[in-house]
Design a protein around this motif. Structure first.
Motif, PDB file in Angstrom:
ATOM      1  N   ALA A  74       0.882  -1.174   0.000  1.00  0.00           N
ATOM      2  CA  ALA A  74       0.000   0.000   0.000  1.00  0.00           C
ATOM      3  C   ALA A  74       0.914   1.216   0.000  1.00  0.00           C
ATOM      4  O   ALA A  74       1.696   1.404   0.944  1.00  0.00           O
ATOM      5  CB  ALA A  74      -0.907   0.005   1.217  1.00  0.00           C
ATOM      6  N   GLU A  75       0.825   2.040  -1.047  1.00  0.00           N
ATOM      7  CA  GLU A  75       1.776   3.133  -1.225  1.00  0.00           C
ATOM      8  C   GLU A  75       1.062   4.434  -1.564  1.00  0.00           C
ATOM      9  O   GLU A  75      -0.011   4.422  -2.161  1.00  0.00           O
ATOM     10  CB  GLU A  75       2.781   2.794  -2.330  1.00  0.00           C
ATOM     11  N   ASP A  76       1.678   5.536  -1.219  1.00  0.00           N
ATOM     12  CA  ASP A  76       1.135   6.864  -1.527  1.00  0.00           C
ATOM     13  C   ASP A  76       2.290   7.804  -1.889  1.00  0.00           C
ATOM     14  O   ASP A  76       2.884   8.429  -1.017  1.00  0.00           O
ATOM     15  CB  ASP A  76       0.367   7.406  -0.332  1.00  0.00           C
ATOM     16  N   VAL A  85       2.387   5.193  -5.641  1.00  0.00           N
ATOM     17  CA  VAL A  85       3.160   4.057  -6.139  1.00  0.00           C
ATOM     18  C   VAL A  85       4.226   4.614  -7.081  1.00  0.00           C
ATOM     19  O   VAL A  85       3.896   5.124  -8.147  1.00  0.00           O
ATOM     20  CB  VAL A  85       2.263   3.044  -6.878  1.00  0.00           C
ATOM     21  N   GLU A  86       5.481   4.535  -6.665  1.00  0.00           N
ATOM     22  CA  GLU A  86       6.534   5.188  -7.451  1.00  0.00           C
ATOM     23  C   GLU A  86       6.990   4.334  -8.633  1.00  0.00           C
ATOM     24  O   GLU A  86       7.243   4.852  -9.713  1.00  0.00           O
ATOM     25  CB  GLU A  86       7.722   5.529  -6.550  1.00  0.00           C
ATOM     26  N   TYR A  87       7.160   3.029  -8.421  1.00  0.00           N
ATOM     27  CA  TYR A  87       7.596   2.147  -9.502  1.00  0.00           C
ATOM     28  C   TYR A  87       6.718   0.899  -9.513  1.00  0.00           C
ATOM     29  O   TYR A  87       6.327   0.387  -8.462  1.00  0.00           O
ATOM     30  CB  TYR A  87       9.060   1.725  -9.314  1.00  0.00           C
ATOM     31  N   ASN A  88       6.423   0.418 -10.711  1.00  0.00           N
ATOM     32  CA  ASN A  88       5.673  -0.825 -10.855  1.00  0.00           C
ATOM     33  C   ASN A  88       6.651  -1.996 -10.783  1.00  0.00           C
ATOM     34  O   ASN A  88       7.611  -2.053 -11.546  1.00  0.00           O
ATOM     35  CB  ASN A  88       4.928  -0.851 -12.196  1.00  0.00           C
ATOM     36  N   LEU A 102      -2.699   1.741  -4.574  1.00  0.00           N
ATOM     37  CA  LEU A 102      -2.546   3.177  -4.378  1.00  0.00           C
ATOM     38  C   LEU A 102      -3.469   3.646  -3.264  1.00  0.00           C
ATOM     39  O   LEU A 102      -4.693   3.449  -3.328  1.00  0.00           O
ATOM     40  CB  LEU A 102      -2.869   3.930  -5.676  1.00  0.00           C
ATOM     41  N   VAL A 103      -2.901   4.260  -2.233  1.00  0.00           N
ATOM     42  CA  VAL A 103      -3.698   4.806  -1.134  1.00  0.00           C
ATOM     43  C   VAL A 103      -4.352   6.105  -1.583  1.00  0.00           C
ATOM     44  O   VAL A 103      -3.692   6.976  -2.154  1.00  0.00           O
ATOM     45  CB  VAL A 103      -2.797   5.045   0.100  1.00  0.00           C
ATOM     46  N   ARG A 104      -5.656   6.245  -1.328  1.00  0.00           N
ATOM     47  CA  ARG A 104      -6.396   7.460  -1.690  1.00  0.00           C
ATOM     48  C   ARG A 104      -7.264   7.848  -0.501  1.00  0.00           C
ATOM     49  O   ARG A 104      -8.403   7.386  -0.361  1.00  0.00           O
ATOM     50  CB  ARG A 104      -7.235   7.224  -2.945  1.00  0.00           C
ATOM     51  N   THR A 105      -6.708   8.697   0.341  1.00  0.00           N
ATOM     52  CA  THR A 105      -7.389   9.049   1.595  1.00  0.00           C
ATOM     53  C   THR A 105      -8.698   9.784   1.354  1.00  0.00           C
ATOM     54  O   THR A 105      -9.619   9.700   2.180  1.00  0.00           O
ATOM     55  CB  THR A 105      -6.475   9.925   2.467  1.00  0.00           C
ATOM     56  N   GLU A 106      -8.818  10.499   0.221  1.00  0.00           N
ATOM     57  CA  GLU A 106     -10.027  11.289  -0.016  1.00  0.00           C
ATOM     58  C   GLU A 106     -11.268  10.430  -0.215  1.00  0.00           C
ATOM     59  O   GLU A 106     -12.398  10.900  -0.074  1.00  0.00           O
ATOM     60  CB  GLU A 106      -9.824  12.215  -1.232  1.00  0.00           C
ATOM     61  N   ILE A 107     -11.079   9.147  -0.547  1.00  0.00           N
ATOM     62  CA  ILE A 107     -12.235   8.254  -0.712  1.00  0.00           C
ATOM     63  C   ILE A 107     -12.234   7.158   0.351  1.00  0.00           C
ATOM     64  O   ILE A 107     -12.937   6.153   0.221  1.00  0.00           O
ATOM     65  CB  ILE A 107     -12.268   7.629  -2.123  1.00  0.00           C
ATOM     66  N   GLY A 108     -11.426   7.342   1.391  1.00  0.00           N
ATOM     67  CA  GLY A 108     -11.425   6.379   2.482  1.00  0.00           C
ATOM     68  C   GLY A 108     -10.462   5.223   2.333  1.00  0.00           C
ATOM     69  O   GLY A 108     -10.405   4.341   3.195  1.00  0.00           O
ATOM     70  N   LEU A 122       3.750  -1.399   3.865  1.00  0.00           N
ATOM     71  CA  LEU A 122       2.986  -0.170   4.018  1.00  0.00           C
ATOM     72  C   LEU A 122       3.902   1.013   3.737  1.00  0.00           C
ATOM     73  O   LEU A 122       5.017   1.076   4.275  1.00  0.00           O
ATOM     74  CB  LEU A 122       2.431  -0.054   5.441  1.00  0.00           C
ATOM     75  N   GLY A 123       3.428   1.937   2.927  1.00  0.00           N
ATOM     76  CA  GLY A 123       4.261   3.095   2.607  1.00  0.00           C
ATOM     77  C   GLY A 123       4.691   3.863   3.837  1.00  0.00           C
ATOM     78  O   GLY A 123       5.811   4.367   3.907  1.00  0.00           O
TER      79      GLY A 123
END
Length: 614
Positions: free
Chosen positions: A365-367, A369-372, A380-386, A406-407
């Motif tokens: 879980a990254e915020d 995701v820098e490299y695949n 991808l962590v997206r705090t705005e949608i929970g 965890l990032g």
């Protein structure tokens, strides 16, 4: 400065290389090496070649050329240039022919030149300036630096960038992900479709990648724009585009990153994916409203430069062995700490690559995701949608994971779930923002986690920093002054034993010392005094842009959680007690690891002092 001499005499017949050999300034073997190097750089003169290779001091080369061509010479480092004269010679001409106006006396203009055979350039200068030209000889390396310093470096750089990009096929740079078609076509035509804007931004992106930059900063001020690259952790200015291009350039960045070009009041984040030649490169884009326009910062994510071998970063053998042992466990927690930009994510990726096999389920879980990474499930962590780290971690535990990354552990909720996962049969890797490995323990306890759970879950904590490496092309030995040693909180009489080193640490450093430092390792012991140790630095060359530093090196503080350390954690011991116990167990602090890199001849004492505390 020597008085201007008569017009240039006829060319001398003896070559510069032969003169240097005859005067004992250059050996025949080194001359052969210089000629070979010169053949690899068509158009480069031998004088500049031997100076860049560090074979002959520039002052000696200038002295030889001055004698050979019977010309007066000047040492630019001791001469103050009259900046009012710069407008007489255009920056492009000064850069192309390596010439610099020095002073004016009536109708006579004294001009420094690097090529004593360039009679046609002297004639051109006479025609352009309408002055009589008195040429004096100066070192080419110093001349190039002076031209960059005294002229607008940005003007020269921007012209060369635009020339380079114009000479290339426009299809060589391709935007792979773009929502340009969904925007108002008339707005785009007015603001960003003009060739100069497109070419300049393409040139900037390609140039930054070629220079190994990690970030591009596009900044707006009241009367100017500024573009800077971050190379090896240090920002350097590269150009100042015309102010009138501000709106168009910002809009172009936004369109390439699929951002809203009409919204200028709030920060925005996006991504650009470019195909440059055969390479695909990601740029993470961030905009920020400032007083005189939006600042745009692009983080360059070049997977081609991603190195996942920890040894190449400079980790000591014992530290690497302990890290590999910790992540090879079927369960537990490994934490990597350090400030933003210290390479924590790269270290975690390197660890994951070691255990990324077909029989392991790895989830991250990254915020952001820098490299695949192939074979790893990245979220991808997206705090705005929970979709927070805690929410992702809960979901992971229902996905039958072996390894979870965890990032960042930011709060008690995330930390509590991570600890529980580590105690119930999962390997958990994560990061924290703390200054040292022992301080991480206190940070976890301050979050509200129970000492018993922390002690039981933790396998290892790694703190790291990045320092700049000494340029291998211009490395020289030197003796640090008292002020520099005082800044490192040592005296010339301080011994390596007093710095709490061990014989094992010195032996490991001896095995990885640079060729320049290696001869001195045979005499190193715990009783060796700092004042008796050779230090190294770079004096500046073309390869490192005159900084003496090129590339970066990691410093690592690896605290393996032994039974004794776990006991201290359960006793809620303070940071200093844990630190002293870890050192007794063999841990190298960041400062100690930095000292080893200094002893090896890899980095400078100044870099270590800047990035670590005693």
């Amino acid at each position: 400065m020597a008085a201007p001499a008569a017009p240039l005499s006829g060319r001398a017949t003896e070559r510069l290389g032969d003169l240097l050999v005859r005067e004992g300034l250059l050996s025949k073997d080194n001359l052969a090496k210089a000629l070979q190097e010169q053949s690899n750089n068509p158009g480069q003169r031998l004088g500049l070649t031997v100076v860049k290779m560090g074979l002959v001091p520039e002052t000696e080369v200038v002295r030889m050329l001055a004698r050979q061509f019977r010309m007066p010479a000047v040492d630019l480092s001791r001469f103050e240039v009259d900046t009012r004269l710069l407008k007489l010679i255009p920056a492009e001409l000064a850069s192309k022919h390596t010439v610099l106006p020095l002073k004016r006396d009536g109708r006579q203009l004294t001009v420094a030149i690097a090529d004593p055979t360039a009679m046609s350039v002297v004639d051109d200068l006479k025609f352009i300036t309408r002055y009589d030209i008195a040429p004096v000889l100066a070192g080419e390396y110093s001349m190039r630096a002076a031209i960059e310093k005294h002229y607008e470096a940005s003007e020269i750089h921007m012209q060369s960038l635009l020339q380079d990009i114009a000479a290339e096929d426009d299809d060589n740079v391709e935007v792979l992900e773009n929502l340009e078609d969904s925007l108002d076509a008339t707005v785009l035509a007015a603001q960003v479709d003009e060739a100069p804007v497109v070419k300049l931004i393409n040139a900037l992106l390609v140039d930054a990648v070629n220079k190994g930059a990690s970030d591009i900063h596009f900044e707006c001020f009241e009367h100017e724009l500024r573009v800077r690259y971050r190379v090896d952790g240090a920002l350097q200015e590269v150009m100042k585009p015309p102010l009138k291009m501000r709106a168009a350039l910002i809009s172009r960045f936004k369109i390439m990153a699929s951002l809203n070009i009409a919204e200028r009041r709030v920060p925005q984040d996006g991504r650009i994916k470019l195909k440059v030649g055969k390479k695909v490169i990601d740029f993470r884009v961030s905009t920020l409203p400032t007083l005189f326009g939006e600042k745009v910062v692009l983080r360059i994510l070049d997977k081609g430069n991603l190195t996942l071998e920890l040894e190449t970063f400079g980790i000591e053998p014992r530290a690497e062995r302990e890290l590999m042992e910790a992540i090879a466990n079927p369960y537990g927690m490994v934490l990597v700490t350090g400030p933003t930009g210290s390479g924590k994510t790269t270290t975690l990726y390197s660890a994951l690559s070691k255990i990324n096999t077909g029989d392991t389920n790895i989830m991250t879980a990254e915020d952001p995701v820098e490299y695949n990474l192939y074979g790893i499930n990245q979220v991808l962590v997206r705090t705005e949608i929970g979709m927070t780290f805690a929410a992702a971690l809960r979901a992971f535990l229902r996905q039958d994971p072996n390894v979870i990354m965890l990032g960042e552990i930011r709060d008690l909720e995330t930390g509590g779930i991570a600890i529980k996962a580590a105690l119930t049969g999962h390997m958990v890797l994560s990061t924290l923002h703390t200054n040292s490995a022992p301080e991480t323990i206190v940070r976890l306890l301050d979050m509200g986690l129970e000492p018993f759970n922390v002690a039981s879950a933790l396998n290892l904590i790694l703190a790291q920093r990045l320092v700049r490496r000494i340029c291998s092309k211009c490395k020289v030995k030197y003796t640090p002054d008292i002020a520099e040693l005082t800044g490192a909180k040592v005296k010339p009489t301080t011994t390596l034993g007093e710095l709490r080193f061990t014989e094992e640490a010195l032996n490991n450093a001896r095995a990885k010392a640079s060729p320049e430092a290696l001869p001195h390792f045979g005499t190193l012991s715990l009783s060796t005094r700092i004042g008796d140790i050779p230090f190294f630095k770079g004096h500046g060359c073309d390869a490192c842009g005159g900084t003496g530093l090129k590339g970066r090196q990691g410093l690592y503080e690896v605290m393996f959680m032994t039974p004794a350390l776990k006991k201290l954690v359960m006793q809620n011991a303070d940071v200093q007690v844990i630190r002293d116990a870890a050192i007794t167990e063999g841990m190298l602090t960041l400062r100690m690891d930095g000292w080893l890199k200094v002893l090896k001849g890899v980095t400078t004492l100044e870099q270590v002092i800047r990035e670590t505390s005693a």
